[in-house]
Design a protein around this motif. Structure first.
Motif, PDB file in Angstrom:
ATOM      1  N   ILE A 142       0.764  -1.329  -0.286  1.00  0.00           N
ATOM      2  CA  ILE A 142       0.153  -0.041   0.226  1.00  0.00           C
ATOM      3  C   ILE A 142       0.910   1.516  -0.195  1.00  0.00           C
ATOM      4  O   ILE A 142       0.477   1.840  -0.722  1.00  0.00           O
ATOM      5  CB  ILE A 142      -1.134   0.310   1.526  1.00  0.00           C
ATOM      6  N   SER A 146       0.086   4.242  -3.146  1.00  0.00           N
ATOM      7  CA  SER A 146      -0.433   4.797  -2.556  1.00  0.00           C
ATOM      8  C   SER A 146       0.015   6.033  -3.561  1.00  0.00           C
ATOM      9  O   SER A 146      -1.073   7.197  -3.761  1.00  0.00           O
ATOM     10  CB  SER A 146      -0.396   5.233  -1.176  1.00  0.00           C
ATOM     11  N   THR A 171      -6.592   3.468   4.515  1.00  0.00           N
ATOM     12  CA  THR A 171      -5.305   4.365   3.361  1.00  0.00           C
ATOM     13  C   THR A 171      -5.978   6.015   3.795  1.00  0.00           C
ATOM     14  O   THR A 171      -5.156   6.571   3.265  1.00  0.00           O
ATOM     15  CB  THR A 171      -5.244   3.890   1.896  1.00  0.00           C
TER      16      THR A 171
END
Length: 230
Positions: A142, A146, A171
């Protein structure tokens, strides 16, 4: 369509019946404790150049097992942007997010509130590559991926975000709270000078496993509809 008509259509599409009246859920104020303040990214490319960058990305080990990257579907610059979690096997095969049974359920849910990926919705995932065996995304994956998502959101400049599933929600809202704890409020994602209202809901794949939760997802869609996006 009227709310009662769309409610009936959604409950039929989601396999819920008979239709019952859901409690009123007035538009909530922003929850300042779960708002996200994402650091601005560097100079941003166009969506097409970002797609090319993602296609050649080798920042984590998922590049070794993917068939292809999964960048987006729908209409860019739509007022509504949906952010899911990660591609599954069918997404890895087609290069498109939210296909298969979960994607079909999402499409029916959106249709009930006059939304469609063919005309007024843009769809992306947190991860652009499928985790092997459809396992949960790892924290490092992630973190590596991201920035692509943050740029994708900034380039689309949506009026509202629908965050679908735990990893998307955690997130973008920078929280460890569960979906159940965060539902029913209007959150905000702050990114590159944008302050975007965000609604959270369960992932369609979860709803297929837990159909008794579908009425809660309908409440979330009603809250989304109250934001008055065009």
């Amino acid at each position: 369509m009227t709310q009662s008509k769309s409610k009936a259509e959604l409950f039929t599409a989601m396999g819920i019946g008979p239709v019952w009246e859901l409690k009123n859920s007035p538009l909530a104020q922003a929850d300042s404790h779960s708002d996200s303040h994402i650091k601005p990214t560097s100079a941003q490319p166009s969506l097409e150049s970002l797609r090319s960058t993602v296609a050649s990305c080798r920042a984590c080990d998922l590049c070794e097992t993917r068939k292809q990257t999964v960048f987006s579907d729908g209409v860019a610059q739509s007022h509504l942007m949906i952010v899911g979690e990660a591609p599954g096997a069918e997404e890895d095969e087609t290069g498109m997010p939210f296909v298969g049974r979960a994607g079909q359920l999402l499409d029916r849910m959106l249709n009930a509130v006059d939304r469609s990926r063919k005309s007024n919705v843009y769809i992306a995932n947190v991860l652009k590559c499928r985790p092997p065996g459809n396992r949960d995304p790892h924290v490092g994956e992630i973190e590596k991926c991201s920035d692509h998502l943050f740029q994708q959101i900034a380039l689309n400049n949506p009026k509202v975000l629908l965050l679908v599933g735990r990893f998307s929600i955690q997130t973008l809202l920078n929280t460890k709270k569960s979906v159940g704890e965060l539902r029913g409020k209007v959150h905000h994602v702050t990114l590159n000078g944008l302050n975007i209202p965000a609604i959270v809901t369960y992932h369609p794949a979860y709803l297929l496993r837990r159909p008794e939760e579908k009425s809660k997802a309908w409440d979330d869609l009603l809250l989304l509809k109250k934001l008055g996006i065009q």
